[in-house]
Design an enzyme around this catalytic site. Structure first.
Site, mmCIF file in Angstrom:
data_model
loop_
_atom_site.group_PDB
_atom_site.id
_atom_site.type_symbol
_atom_site.label_atom_id
_atom_site.label_comp_id
_atom_site.label_asym_id
_atom_site.label_seq_id
_atom_site.Cartn_x
_atom_site.Cartn_y
_atom_site.Cartn_z
ATOM 1 N N ASP A 1 0.837 -1.083 -0.098
ATOM 2 C CA ASP A 1 0.030 0.235 0.148
ATOM 3 C C ASP A 1 0.982 1.243 -0.067
ATOM 4 O O ASP A 1 1.972 1.155 0.239
ATOM 5 C CB ASP A 1 -0.936 -0.070 1.186
ATOM 6 C CG ASP A 1 -1.874 1.323 1.491
ATOM 7 O OD1 ASP A 1 -2.509 1.591 0.475
ATOM 8 O OD2 ASP A 1 -1.734 1.755 2.527
ATOM 9 N N LEU A 2 0.231 2.281 -0.425
ATOM 10 C CA LEU A 2 1.485 3.786 -0.410
ATOM 11 C C LEU A 2 0.905 4.545 0.807
ATOM 12 O O LEU A 2 1.972 4.710 1.532
ATOM 13 C CB LEU A 2 0.811 4.387 -1.664
ATOM 14 C CG LEU A 2 1.576 5.575 -1.748
ATOM 15 C CD1 LEU A 2 3.183 5.509 -2.047
ATOM 16 C CD2 LEU A 2 1.366 6.361 -3.190
ATOM 17 N N ASP A 3 -0.285 4.976 0.870
ATOM 18 C CA ASP A 3 -0.370 6.026 1.961
ATOM 19 C C ASP A 3 -0.434 5.470 3.306
ATOM 20 O O ASP A 3 -1.304 4.544 3.679
ATOM 21 C CB ASP A 3 -2.014 6.597 1.477
ATOM 22 C CG ASP A 3 -1.868 7.611 0.348
ATOM 23 O OD1 ASP A 3 -1.031 8.277 -0.102
ATOM 24 O OD2 ASP A 3 -2.685 7.251 -0.632
ATOM 25 N N THR A 9 1.279 10.231 3.474
ATOM 26 C CA THR A 9 0.379 11.183 3.056
ATOM 27 C C THR A 9 -1.066 10.799 3.670
ATOM 28 O O THR A 9 -1.975 11.571 3.376
ATOM 29 C CB THR A 9 0.156 10.589 1.286
ATOM 30 O OG1 THR A 9 0.430 9.301 1.449
ATOM 31 C CG2 THR A 9 1.420 11.302 0.475
ATOM 32 N N LYS A 19 -9.290 5.313 5.487
ATOM 33 C CA LYS A 19 -8.028 4.956 5.287
ATOM 34 C C LYS A 19 -8.004 3.717 4.248
ATOM 35 O O LYS A 19 -8.723 2.677 4.532
ATOM 36 C CB LYS A 19 -7.319 4.548 6.323
ATOM 37 C CG LYS A 19 -6.522 5.791 7.103
ATOM 38 C CD LYS A 19 -5.593 5.327 8.085
ATOM 39 C CE LYS A 19 -5.208 6.551 9.001
ATOM 40 N NZ LYS A 19 -4.439 6.117 10.102
ATOM 41 N N SER A 44 -2.269 0.599 -4.468
ATOM 42 C CA SER A 44 -2.674 1.554 -3.701
ATOM 43 C C SER A 44 -4.138 2.179 -4.368
ATOM 44 O O SER A 44 -4.276 2.007 -5.692
ATOM 45 C CB SER A 44 -1.621 2.750 -3.694
ATOM 46 O OG SER A 44 -2.384 3.940 -3.456
ATOM 47 N N ALA A 45 -4.880 2.479 -3.525
ATOM 48 C CA ALA A 45 -6.186 2.878 -4.104
ATOM 49 C C ALA A 45 -6.266 4.266 -4.654
ATOM 50 O O ALA A 45 -6.918 4.831 -5.347
ATOM 51 C CB ALA A 45 -7.163 2.927 -3.087
ATOM 52 N N LYS A 57 -10.655 -1.588 -2.167
ATOM 53 C CA LYS A 57 -10.447 -2.201 -0.792
ATOM 54 C C LYS A 57 -11.628 -2.029 0.099
ATOM 55 O O LYS A 57 -12.378 -0.806 -0.017
ATOM 56 C CB LYS A 57 -9.579 -1.570 -0.049
ATOM 57 C CG LYS A 57 -8.039 -1.687 -0.799
ATOM 58 C CD LYS A 57 -6.889 -0.841 -0.242
ATOM 59 C CE LYS A 57 -5.716 -1.101 -1.202
ATOM 60 N NZ LYS A 57 -4.537 -0.191 -0.672
ATOM 61 N N GLU A 108 -0.114 -3.103 4.468
ATOM 62 C CA GLU A 108 -1.187 -2.238 4.761
ATOM 63 C C GLU A 108 -1.132 -1.235 6.184
ATOM 64 O O GLU A 108 -0.731 -2.011 6.901
ATOM 65 C CB GLU A 108 -2.364 -2.826 4.620
ATOM 66 C CG GLU A 108 -3.058 -2.894 3.278
ATOM 67 C CD GLU A 108 -3.510 -1.731 2.778
ATOM 68 O OE1 GLU A 108 -3.679 -0.653 3.409
ATOM 69 O OE2 GLU A 108 -3.716 -1.598 1.707
ATOM 70 N N ASP A 109 -1.698 -0.307 6.017
ATOM 71 C CA ASP A 109 -1.788 0.464 7.457
ATOM 72 C C ASP A 109 -3.112 0.340 7.718
ATOM 73 O O ASP A 109 -3.730 1.210 8.854
ATOM 74 C CB ASP A 109 -1.160 1.881 7.223
ATOM 75 C CG ASP A 109 -2.034 3.044 6.418
ATOM 76 O OD1 ASP A 109 -2.171 2.532 5.284
ATOM 77 O OD2 ASP A 109 -2.402 4.094 6.733
HETATM 78 C C1 BG6 Z 1 -5.689 5.666 -0.363
HETATM 79 C C2 BG6 Z 1 -5.970 6.477 0.751
HETATM 80 O O1 BG6 Z 1 -4.427 5.155 -0.483
HETATM 81 O O2 BG6 Z 1 -5.872 6.289 -1.533
HETATM 82 C C3 BG6 Z 1 -7.336 6.747 0.895
HETATM 83 O O3 BG6 Z 1 -5.541 5.562 1.824
HETATM 84 C C4 BG6 Z 1 -7.735 7.716 -0.335
HETATM 85 O O4 BG6 Z 1 -7.348 7.863 1.929
HETATM 86 C C5 BG6 Z 1 -7.609 6.744 -1.689
HETATM 87 O O5 BG6 Z 1 -8.875 8.139 -0.533
HETATM 88 C C6 BG6 Z 1 -7.563 7.214 -3.158
HETATM 89 O O6 BG6 Z 1 -6.657 8.452 -3.425
HETATM 90 P P1 BG6 Z 1 -6.783 9.437 -4.307
HETATM 91 O O7 BG6 Z 1 -5.356 10.117 -4.400
HETATM 92 O O8 BG6 Z 1 -6.977 8.772 -5.566
HETATM 93 O O9 BG6 Z 1 -7.666 10.433 -4.003
HETATM 94 MG MG MG Z 2 -2.994 3.112 3.438
#
Ligand code: BG6
Ligand code: MG
Length: 221
Positions: free
Chosen positions: A7-9, A15, A43, A114-115, A145, A169-170
């Site tokens: 996962d990224l964020d 972020t 999240k 990552s989403a 997710k 993942e977090d």
């Molecule tokens: C996830 C975050 O990685 O990405 C969420 O944990 C976020 O908080 C989602 O809503 C979508 O991100 P983005 O950058 O496409 O708005």
């Molecule tokens: Mg995350």
């Protein structure tokens, strides 16, 4: 263990705090309070799904047209983009660069699950795109997710079986997604949120290739 899907964020970089700040600002504007506890539910969840959860929290799910909702999501993303503007390699969370180097040295494949549609831009700012063998494009997925699709797709793109992967993942929704994909899951954060993970560690500084391999071989190998 042939691959690790990240996962990224909140895992590679912090972020998660910028997403929170941007949603909080939008929430204030439309009269819906977003606190840290509620933010846990956001999240890992896509932009559109996050907005729907926020509107539901304020009992405003029918108060806006689709066009107004799109405008709100864009407003949140515009603020988010200004918050991430100055990110640099200094924003990598503790231990992540070392982990990526360890995995590369062992020829373990590395994927991003990552989403976030901002994922590739952030990898650029952190100067770590070269480590990633594959990046899943969240815009092409049917379900976000906690659905397993993103992690299953990541394994497919890397050409490995889900049983050969570890997911990191977090977020609770993210851990559920990894588990539903039948992968070994590592949660970074508090056990009260991530209790369903195969293993929970308090900090990214605890993530080493050795730890990931040990958890994988204790579970699958
Ligand atoms: C996830 C975050 O990685 O990405 C969420 O944990 C976020 O908080 C989602 O809503 C979508 O991100 P983005 O950058 O496409 O708005
Ligand atoms: Mg995350």
């Amino acid at each position: 263990m042939k691959a690790v899907l990240f996962d990224l964020d909140g895992v590679i970089t912090d972020t998660a705090v910028y997403h929170y700040e941007a949603w909080k600002a939008l929430g204030t504007k439309i009269g819906i309070d977003i606190d840290e506890e509620f933010n846990e539910q956001l999240k890992g969840v896509s932009r559109t799904d996050s907005l729907n959860l926020i509107l539901e929290k304020g009992n405003k799910q029918t108060a806006y047209t689709e066009a107004e909702k799109t405008a709100m999501a864009t407003e949140k993303n515009d603020l988010y983009k200004t918050l991430i503007e100055k990110m640099s390699p200094a924003d990598l969370l503790p231990g992540i660069k070392n982990l990526l180097d360890e995995l590369k040295a062992k020829d373990t494949l590395i994927g991003l699950a990552s989403a976030s549609q901002n994922g590739p831009v952030i990898l650029d700012k952190l100067q770590i795109n070269d480590y990633f063998n594959e990046i899943v494009d969240p815009a092409k997925l049917k379900a976000g997710k906690p659905d397993p699709e993103i992690f299953v797709t990541g394994a497919q793109q890397l050409g490995v079986a889900v049983s050969e992967c570890v997911g990191v993942e977090d977020a609770a929704a993210g851990v559920d997604s990894i588990n539903a994909a039948n992968m070994v899951s590592i949660g970074v954060g508090e056990a009260k949120n991530l209790g369903k993970a195969t293993k929970v560690v308090p900090s990214t500084a605890d993530l080493t290739a050795g730890l990931l391999e040990d958890v994988w071989s204790d579970t699958v190998g």
